[in-house]
Design a protein around this motif. Structure first.
Motif, PDB file in Angstrom:
ATOM      1  N   HIS A  36     -39.809  67.712  61.178  1.00 48.36           N
ATOM      2  CA  HIS A  36     -39.341  67.520  59.855  1.00 48.36           C
ATOM      3  C   HIS A  36     -38.779  69.053  59.305  1.00 48.36           C
ATOM      4  CE1 HIS A  36     -40.050  67.678  55.280  1.00 48.36           C
ATOM      5  NE2 HIS A  36     -39.857  66.370  55.338  1.00 48.36           N
ATOM      6  N   ILE A  37     -37.885  69.057  58.482  1.00 51.73           N
ATOM      7  CA  ILE A  37     -37.485  70.523  57.979  1.00 51.73           C
ATOM      8  C   ILE A  37     -37.091  70.462  56.494  1.00 51.73           C
ATOM      9  CG2 ILE A  37     -35.639  72.065  57.961  1.00 51.73           C
ATOM     10  CD1 ILE A  37     -34.857  71.261  60.887  1.00 51.73           C
ATOM     11  N   SER A  38     -37.826  71.411  55.842  1.00 53.86           N
ATOM     12  CA  SER A  38     -37.315  71.382  54.374  1.00 53.86           C
ATOM     13  C   SER A  38     -36.481  72.360  54.125  1.00 53.86           C
ATOM     14  CB  SER A  38     -38.874  71.602  53.697  1.00 53.86           C
ATOM     15  OG  SER A  38     -39.786  70.251  53.493  1.00 53.86           O
ATOM     16  N   PHE A  39     -35.538  72.279  53.383  1.00 53.42           N
ATOM     17  CA  PHE A  39     -34.691  73.257  53.307  1.00 53.42           C
ATOM     18  C   PHE A  39     -34.173  73.525  52.105  1.00 53.42           C
ATOM     19  CE2 PHE A  39     -29.715  74.163  53.824  1.00 53.42           C
ATOM     20  CZ  PHE A  39     -29.765  75.274  54.348  1.00 53.42           C
ATOM     21  N   TYR A  40     -34.535  74.597  51.426  1.00 55.15           N
ATOM     22  CA  TYR A  40     -34.793  75.099  50.143  1.00 55.15           C
ATOM     23  C   TYR A  40     -33.597  76.083  49.746  1.00 55.15           C
ATOM     24  CZ  TYR A  40     -38.768  72.093  49.782  1.00 55.15           C
ATOM     25  OH  TYR A  40     -39.743  70.886  49.919  1.00 55.15           O
TER      26      TYR A  40
END
Length: 380
Positions: A188-192
């Motif tokens: 999973h990748i969270s990209f903010y």
């Protein structure tokens, strides 16, 4: 029974050093204070027994702060209190936010043994210069070591946090971070995108604001990175989140789907049985009283109209969008009849996609989601 499934959020506010961009509630780390805090958390969790009646909990999320600073015994105490109080499903997703440099093989093994089965690692960047600018305590090497240790200790569900639109950041430097992350192949990748929050060192520094990439560059950063993620098998399921098949954050989906969740600790928020409430951001008060009424900062029961607005806002953040059947069950009526006239200009431009029983934003729509929502929803 699915609508009765709870999400549980545990706030651990301690940090070794506060990051220059962060406005979350946090306090300086102290081992003795952490142990006292863990005991107070366990007590508050047990006081929540009335909320557990007739419900199961299928997600637990340790956020912060830096929850990976918890000792093995403190983490076990909190998780034990959760299991004693709530009927936690056998397949529950239990996430621990993890800062590189704050864990080792022994602590990761202990977290895994206590039931933690998902890590969210705060990578942020693969550039040591950018990490230093952000006031992070780790280097790229620290991050990679933490990730590899986690794999060795049996964690098979790991998320990376990556930030973009950093001061002085180029598209090329971001592309390196994205490529580096993809080579490690997390689930999973969270990209903010960086936001300059008032009252933070970044927020009050005009030089930082002057060197944030311009809007066109930020759009290119977001679009090219999202395309890179998807080429490597990560489906975008929310504006800022990408996952391999079946690896979406089940806990965060509760927020975006307007499902019930309970939060514990100072600053934590809850939404349950149609009621919203939060606890005061005051660790001294939290440690000094077991009266949750005194600890509560805000408590209100939103109107049906307010709940509807929140539902639409949250649903449009996801790639699933608004499920018109679910909306109808919750609020009555016909979603398309109520909103179609306002949505049509955005449908015509390809910003909103009408599916079979759903309306969702395209990627282009996600880039201007705030504007679209302000046009179709009544915020007055």
């Amino acid at each position: 029974m699915a609508d009765k499934l709870l999400g549980l959020y545990i706030h651990v506010p301690f940090c070794i050093r506060k990051c220059a961009y962060c406005d979350f509630y946090s306090v300086p780390y102290n081992p003795d204070a952490m142990t006292a805090y863990a005991r107070a958390l366990a007590a508050q969790i047990r006081r929540a027994k009335p909320y557990a009646h007739g419900r199961k909990a299928d997600t637990v999320y340790f956020g912060g702060g830096t929850p990976s600073l918890l000792s093995e015994s403190d983490a076990a105490l909190i998780i034990s209190a959760l299991r004693e109080t709530f009927d936690i499903t056998r397949d529950a997703e239990i996430t621990l936010e993890t800062n590189p440099g704050t864990v080792n093989s022994a602590s990761l093994s202990a977290f895994h043994s206590a039931g933690v089965n998902r890590l969210s690692i705060g990578m942020q960047s693969a550039s040591d210069a950018e990490l230093k600018l952000l006031s992070r305590i780790h280097t790229r090497e620290d991050f990679e070591n933490t990730y590899l240790l986690a794999r060795m200790e049996g964690f098979d569900n790991i998320s990376f946090d990556i930030m973009y639109a950093l001061p002085w950041q180029s598209e090329e430097r971001l592309a390196y971070t994205v490529s580096y992350a993809l080579e490690l192949s997390p689930e999973h990748i969270s990209f903010y995108g960086l936001k300059l929050e008032m009252g933070t060192p970044f927020g009050i520094n005009p030089e930082i604001a002057a060197h944030i990439p311009d809007e066109d560059t930020q759009v290119a950063m977001y679009t090219k990175s999202a395309e890179s993620f998807e080429r490597r098998g990560y489906k975008q399921y929310e504006i800022s989140n990408f996952a391999k098949a079946g690896r979406e954050s089940r806990h965060n989906l509760k927020y975006w789907r307007s499902m019930d969740f309970l939060g514990f600790g100072p600053g934590a928020h809850s939404f349950i049985d149609g009621r919203l409430f939060s606890y005061k951001k005051d660790i001294k008060l939290f440690l000094g009283t077991e009266n949750d009424t005194i600890l509560t900062e805000q408590s209100n029961t939103p109107t049906k109209s307010e709940l509807e607005t929140q539902y639409v806002m949250m649903a449009f953040r996801t790639s699933y969008g608004v499920d018109t059947d679910d909306w109808g069950k919750r609020f009555g009526g016909n979603f398309a009849l109520k909103y179609y006239k306002k949505m049509k200009p955005f449908i015509d431009k390809g910003f909103i996609i009408q599916g079979d029983g759903s309306f969702r934003l395209s990627r282009e729509g996600m880039l201007v989601s705030n504007y679209i929502l302000s046009e179709i929803l009544d915020f007055n």
